[in-house]
Each structure stands twice: as structure tokens, then as C-alpha cells.
Design an enzyme around this catalytic site. Structure first.
Site, mmCIF file in Angstrom:
data_model
loop_
_atom_site.group_PDB
_atom_site.id
_atom_site.type_symbol
_atom_site.label_atom_id
_atom_site.label_comp_id
_atom_site.label_asym_id
_atom_site.label_seq_id
_atom_site.Cartn_x
_atom_site.Cartn_y
_atom_site.Cartn_z
ATOM 1 N N GLU A 41 8.826 -1.331 -7.464
ATOM 2 C CA GLU A 41 9.395 -2.482 -7.138
ATOM 3 C C GLU A 41 10.165 -2.249 -5.768
ATOM 4 O OE1 GLU A 41 8.441 -5.523 -7.676
ATOM 5 O OE2 GLU A 41 7.337 -5.569 -9.414
ATOM 6 N N TYR A 124 15.280 -10.617 -8.092
ATOM 7 C CA TYR A 124 13.931 -10.529 -8.367
ATOM 8 C C TYR A 124 13.509 -9.255 -9.163
ATOM 9 C CZ TYR A 124 9.049 -8.410 -7.594
ATOM 10 O OH TYR A 124 8.010 -8.092 -7.562
ATOM 11 N N ASP A 142 9.713 -13.757 -6.188
ATOM 12 C CA ASP A 142 9.720 -13.062 -4.915
ATOM 13 C C ASP A 142 8.936 -14.115 -3.884
ATOM 14 O OD1 ASP A 142 6.819 -12.915 -5.482
ATOM 15 O OD2 ASP A 142 6.531 -10.996 -5.319
#
Length: 268
Positions: A41, A124, A142
Site C-alpha cells: 500500500e 486509508y 482512496d
């Protein structure tokens, strides 16, 4: 239940089923440990999936555990990151790894709240790790998710504004399937990446939630989501000198913030 909540709830299981049938095979999905999800991520921020794959493989080969990341020297870390850009992402990864080792006894924190305290981790990323790796029912919102939900519900709020993001986050928190949070969050992301596209017309004909989508039903996919225009990019003119002497060149590493100063010394 509001109309927006009803649409999100009704679309959730068709969306998850679509994801299981159409999602891309990615290494961090095949083995979704907290460490794998976290590193992927962070790498994916401001970077396309295709560009990350090779970097992720090399990173995991060199630094397969949080402990390895915590103790690696910075030069090696930045070399592994070289080409991805935004180098503070890598530095924050190491800061967080060291905090995991020192504060959490080497165990990745398992709650959304604790994950959110790690350096470089925002709402997020914490939501992605908590839902995908630990099965917690928390959203991961996101740009892809904001676009999908704004079109699905007809939300006319500016998605660059914090209040719009929080409204959509709360909507997802209230309606997401409690037994499939990781798959649901990834399904929203994947739909935004493959079908509900940001630039150009979305592929509504192959969208699993088109039947519930306000933007599709009303022909407003070009209008939604609402997004404020970006400020003009600041342009600066700089003059660069390269100093060569025999077979050597003068180099100086730039500081973590700002531009590099003059080179000092000639490396051997």
C-alpha cells in the site's frame, strides 16, 4: 435507511462476487500478511500497480520481515526504493518498522487505532491493513473508492474536501458487509481501477453495480465525482553545474527536504 445507504448495501455482495471473479492476481493479495499489505500500500501511493510489481518482489526478497526492514541501513533501503520516488515513504516505513519492534514487541499491531499511530500511515492505509490482513470492518477510502461511491450514490460533494471524504467513509462503515471487509474494500478499489475509470468514459456495460448507480442511471458519469481543480503547479528555474575532475565527479546527496546545496569534495 437513506437512499445512499440502501444503494451501497444492495450493491455490496454483487460487487464482492465480481471481485472474486475478475480481480487481478497480485503477490500481496496471494499472501495478505500485515507486512505484505502495508509495504504494498505504501509503494502504491502515487504509483501504478504495474510499476510496483518488480520493486515489491525485490524489496521482499531483501527485507522479508519487519525486523529486517527495521535494521537495514538507509543506503540499502533507498537503493531498493530507487525509482519509486517520494523517498520519505521509505524512510517512514523504516521508522514504523522500528516502532513495531520497540513498542509492539515485533508484532504488527492488529487494531485499526494502533495501526493508525505508525509513522507514514493514514486512514486509508490503516483501513486497508486492518480489513485485509485482520478482517476488521473498517473502510479504506482512496481516490478510486471516492469516485466509485460518489457515482454510485450521486454524491455531489467535492471529493477533495475532508468533510466529503468523512461522509463517504462513514457511509461505507455503516453499510459494508461485516464478514467480508477486506474483499469489499479491495472490490471497491479494483472497480475504480478497472471499470469505473477516472479519465475517459467508465465501462458501465460491464459494471456489477450499474443497476444501483445514480451516475449511470442519470447519465452523469462525466459530472461525478465533483473535484476541485488543482492549483497551478509551481515552476522554479534552477541552474545546475556538473564538476568533473579526471575520472571523478563531485557529488552531494540532497537533504531530505529542499534542494541540494553545492557539492563538497570529490569522491574517490
Amino acid at each position: 435507511m437513506s437512499d445512499s445507504a440502501a444503494r451501497c448495501a444492495a450493491a455490496s455482495f454483487p460487487l464482492v462476487n465480481w471481485y472474486h471473479d475478475h480481480c487481478r492476481t497480485l503477490p500481496w493479495r496471494s499472501d495478505p500478511t500485515p507486512y505484505h499489505v502495508w509495504v504494498s500500500e505504501i509503494m502504491l501511493q502515487q504509483t501504478r500497480v504495474a510499476a510496483v510489481l518488480g520493486y515489491y518482489a525485490r524489496f521482499m526478497e531483501a527485507l522479508p520481515t519487519v525486523a529486517d526492514l527495521a535494521r537495514v541501513d538507509e543506503d540499502t533501503l533507498l537503493k531498493l526504493w530507487q525509482g519509486l520516488g517520494y523517498y520519505n515513504r521509505a524512510r517512514n516505513l523504516q521508522k514504523a518498522a522500528r516502532e513495531i519492534m520497540e513498542v509492539h514487541g515485533g508484532q504488527f499491531p492488529s487494531s485499526y487505532e494502533d495501526i493508525l499511530t505508525l509513522p507514514g500511515v493514514g486512514e486509508y492505509t490503516a483501513g486497508a491493513i486492518a480489513s485485509i490482513a485482520f478482517g476488521q470492518a473498517v473502510p479504506a477510502v482512496d481516490g478510486n473508492v471516492l469516485r466509485v461511491v460518489a457515482r454510485l450514490t450521486g454524491d455531489e460533494g467535492d471529493i477533495t474536501r475532508p468533510e466529503t471524504k468523512q461522509r463517504i467513509r462513514q457511509l461505507l462503515l455503516d453499510t459494508m458487509p461485516r464478514n467480508l471487509p477486506g474483499a469489499y474494500n479491495q472490490a471497491l478499489m479494483e472497480l475504480g481501477a478497472l471499470v469505473c475509470l477516472p479519465n475517459g468514459a467508465p465501462d458501465c456495460e460491464h459494471c456489477p453495480v450499474a443497476a444501483w448507480c445514480v451516475a449511470c442511471q442519470q447519465g452523469r458519469t462525466a459530472e461525478l465525482p465533483v473535484k476541485a481543480a488543482k492549483r497551478p503547479r509551481k515552476v522554479e528555474s534552477r541552474r545546475v553545474y556538473l564538476l568533473f575532475w579526471e575520472d571523478k565527479v563531485a557529488l552531494r546527496r540532497r537533504p531530505q527536504r529542499g534542494a541540494a546545496g553545492p557539492a563538497v569534495g570529490v569522491p574517490q
